[in-house]
Design a protein around this motif. Sequence first.
Motif, PDB file in Angstrom:
ATOM      1  N   ALA A  84       0.832  -1.208   0.000  1.00 53.11           N
ATOM      2  CA  ALA A  84       0.000   0.000   0.000  1.00 53.11           C
ATOM      3  C   ALA A  84       0.866   1.258   0.000  1.00 53.11           C
ATOM      4  N   GLU A  85       1.938   1.239   0.788  1.00 50.66           N
ATOM      5  CA  GLU A  85       2.821   2.404   0.870  1.00 50.66           C
ATOM      6  C   GLU A  85       3.524   2.676  -0.454  1.00 50.66           C
ATOM      7  N   ALA A  86       3.673   1.658  -1.285  1.00 50.45           N
ATOM      8  CA  ALA A  86       4.336   1.822  -2.583  1.00 50.45           C
ATOM      9  C   ALA A  86       3.393   2.374  -3.656  1.00 50.45           C
ATOM     10  N   GLN A  87       2.101   2.487  -3.319  1.00 54.78           N
ATOM     11  CA  GLN A  87       1.117   2.978  -4.279  1.00 54.78           C
ATOM     12  C   GLN A  87       0.932   4.490  -4.116  1.00 54.78           C
ATOM     13  N   SER A  88       1.033   5.219  -5.178  1.00 51.48           N
ATOM     14  CA  SER A  88       0.889   6.681  -5.116  1.00 51.48           C
ATOM     15  C   SER A  88      -0.543   7.073  -4.741  1.00 51.48           C
ATOM     16  N   GLY A  89      -0.666   7.803  -3.621  1.00 54.72           N
ATOM     17  CA  GLY A  89      -1.957   8.335  -3.212  1.00 54.72           C
ATOM     18  C   GLY A  89      -2.912   7.316  -2.620  1.00 54.72           C
ATOM     19  N   PHE A  90      -2.429   6.127  -2.256  1.00 58.57           N
ATOM     20  CA  PHE A  90      -3.309   5.093  -1.722  1.00 58.57           C
ATOM     21  C   PHE A  90      -3.973   5.552  -0.424  1.00 58.57           C
ATOM     22  N   VAL A  91      -5.270   5.195  -0.257  1.00 54.77           N
ATOM     23  CA  VAL A  91      -6.045   5.581   0.928  1.00 54.77           C
ATOM     24  C   VAL A  91      -6.568   4.329   1.622  1.00 54.77           C
ATOM     25  N   SER A  92      -6.304   4.240   2.936  1.00 54.27           N
ATOM     26  CA  SER A  92      -6.843   3.133   3.727  1.00 54.27           C
ATOM     27  C   SER A  92      -7.861   3.616   4.751  1.00 54.27           C
ATOM     28  N   ASN A  93      -7.830   4.913   5.063  1.00 55.95           N
ATOM     29  CA  ASN A  93      -8.770   5.465   6.045  1.00 55.95           C
ATOM     30  C   ASN A  93      -8.806   6.976   5.888  1.00 55.95           C
ATOM     31  N   PHE A  94      -9.818   7.587   6.498  1.00 56.98           N
ATOM     32  CA  PHE A  94      -9.976   9.041   6.393  1.00 56.98           C
ATOM     33  C   PHE A  94      -9.681   9.743   7.713  1.00 56.98           C
ATOM     34  N   ALA A  95      -9.079   9.009   8.662  1.00 55.38           N
ATOM     35  CA  ALA A  95      -8.786   9.592   9.965  1.00 55.38           C
ATOM     36  C   ALA A  95      -7.344  10.071  10.063  1.00 55.38           C
ATOM     37  N   GLY A  96      -6.558   9.893   9.002  1.00 60.12           N
ATOM     38  CA  GLY A  96      -5.171  10.345   9.021  1.00 60.12           C
ATOM     39  C   GLY A  96      -4.214   9.349   9.643  1.00 60.12           C
ATOM     40  N   ALA A  97      -4.691   8.142   9.989  1.00 60.58           N
ATOM     41  CA  ALA A  97      -3.819   7.125  10.578  1.00 60.58           C
ATOM     42  C   ALA A  97      -2.995   6.463   9.482  1.00 60.58           C
ATOM     43  N   GLY A 182     -20.092   0.732   2.579  1.00 63.42           N
ATOM     44  CA  GLY A 182     -19.500  -0.559   2.908  1.00 63.42           C
ATOM     45  C   GLY A 182     -18.026  -0.645   2.580  1.00 63.42           C
ATOM     46  N   ILE A 183     -17.458  -1.808   2.844  1.00 60.92           N
ATOM     47  CA  ILE A 183     -16.052  -2.056   2.525  1.00 60.92           C
ATOM     48  C   ILE A 183     -15.888  -2.044   1.008  1.00 60.92           C
ATOM     49  N   ARG A 184     -14.852  -1.399   0.530  1.00 64.70           N
ATOM     50  CA  ARG A 184     -14.673  -1.274  -0.918  1.00 64.70           C
ATOM     51  C   ARG A 184     -13.182  -1.081  -1.242  1.00 64.70           C
ATOM     52  N   TYR A 195      -7.445   2.462  -3.314  1.00 62.58           N
ATOM     53  CA  TYR A 195      -7.942   2.559  -1.941  1.00 62.58           C
ATOM     54  C   TYR A 195      -8.507   1.218  -1.484  1.00 62.58           C
ATOM     55  N   TYR A 196      -8.599   1.102  -0.165  1.00 64.01           N
ATOM     56  CA  TYR A 196      -9.237  -0.045   0.467  1.00 64.01           C
ATOM     57  C   TYR A 196      -9.798   0.480   1.776  1.00 64.01           C
TER      58      TYR A 196
END
Length: 204
Positions: A84-97, A182-184, A195-196
Motif C-alpha cells: 500500500a505504501e508503494a502505491q501513489s496516493g493510496f487511501v486506507s482510512n480518512f482519519a489520518g492514521a 461498505g467495505i470497498r 484505496y481499500y
Amino acid sequence: MEAHRLTVMRLLLVGALAACLAACGEDRARENVRLQVEQAPDYMLPAERAATGPIVLSGPAMETIAQLDSIIERNSLRRLVQFAEAQSGFVSNFAGASHDDHWDLLRRTGFDPLLRLDDLLDGPYGVKAVAGETWYVWPELAALEPEALTPERLNFSQRARLEELVGEAGIAQIREGRGYPGIRTAISEDGRWLYYVHEIAGEE
C-alpha cells in the motif's frame, strides 16, 4: 317402431358428439387466451448486461490482483502495508492514521483486512471513469454514484445485493445522499491500487 327408435338414437348420438366437439373447442379456445398486463417496473426487472458483455480487467490490474493474492496467501499484514505504501496516493482510512496502525487496530477488533480483501476481490466488480481514468471497483455497487444507489433506482436483485452488503443502517446513510458506506477497494486500469476503505470521508 323399431326404425323410429334407431332414428332417435342416431339423433341423440349426433347431438352428444356435437356437444363434445363444442366443449373441446371451448377448451382449446381457453388455452389460447393471452392476458395483457403492464410491463413490470424497473426495480422488478433483472439486472441488464451491457451489449458488449462485462468489461475485462486490464493486464496491469490483473497483475496487481495477483500481487495482492500472493500477500493474502502469505497472511502477511506487513507485506500488505508495504504494498500500500508503494502505491501513489493510496487511501486506507480518512482519519489520518497510517496504513499500519489502521489495519492493525482493525485486526485487533476482529476485522481481518486480509480476509475481507480476499472476499472483495473474489466478488463482482464495477467500472467507473474518474478524471479520464478507468477504475475497477469492488464490490460492483460501490462503483455507482450516490444518487444511483438509492433502492428506488435499483432493480430487485441489486436491492437485495445492497441490503446484503451494507444492511439497513447503510441503506439509511445512502438515503441521506452519502456514498457507498461498505467495505470497498479499487484498482486503476494502469494497475495502481487506489484505496481499500470502509469509512465515508469526513467520518472518524
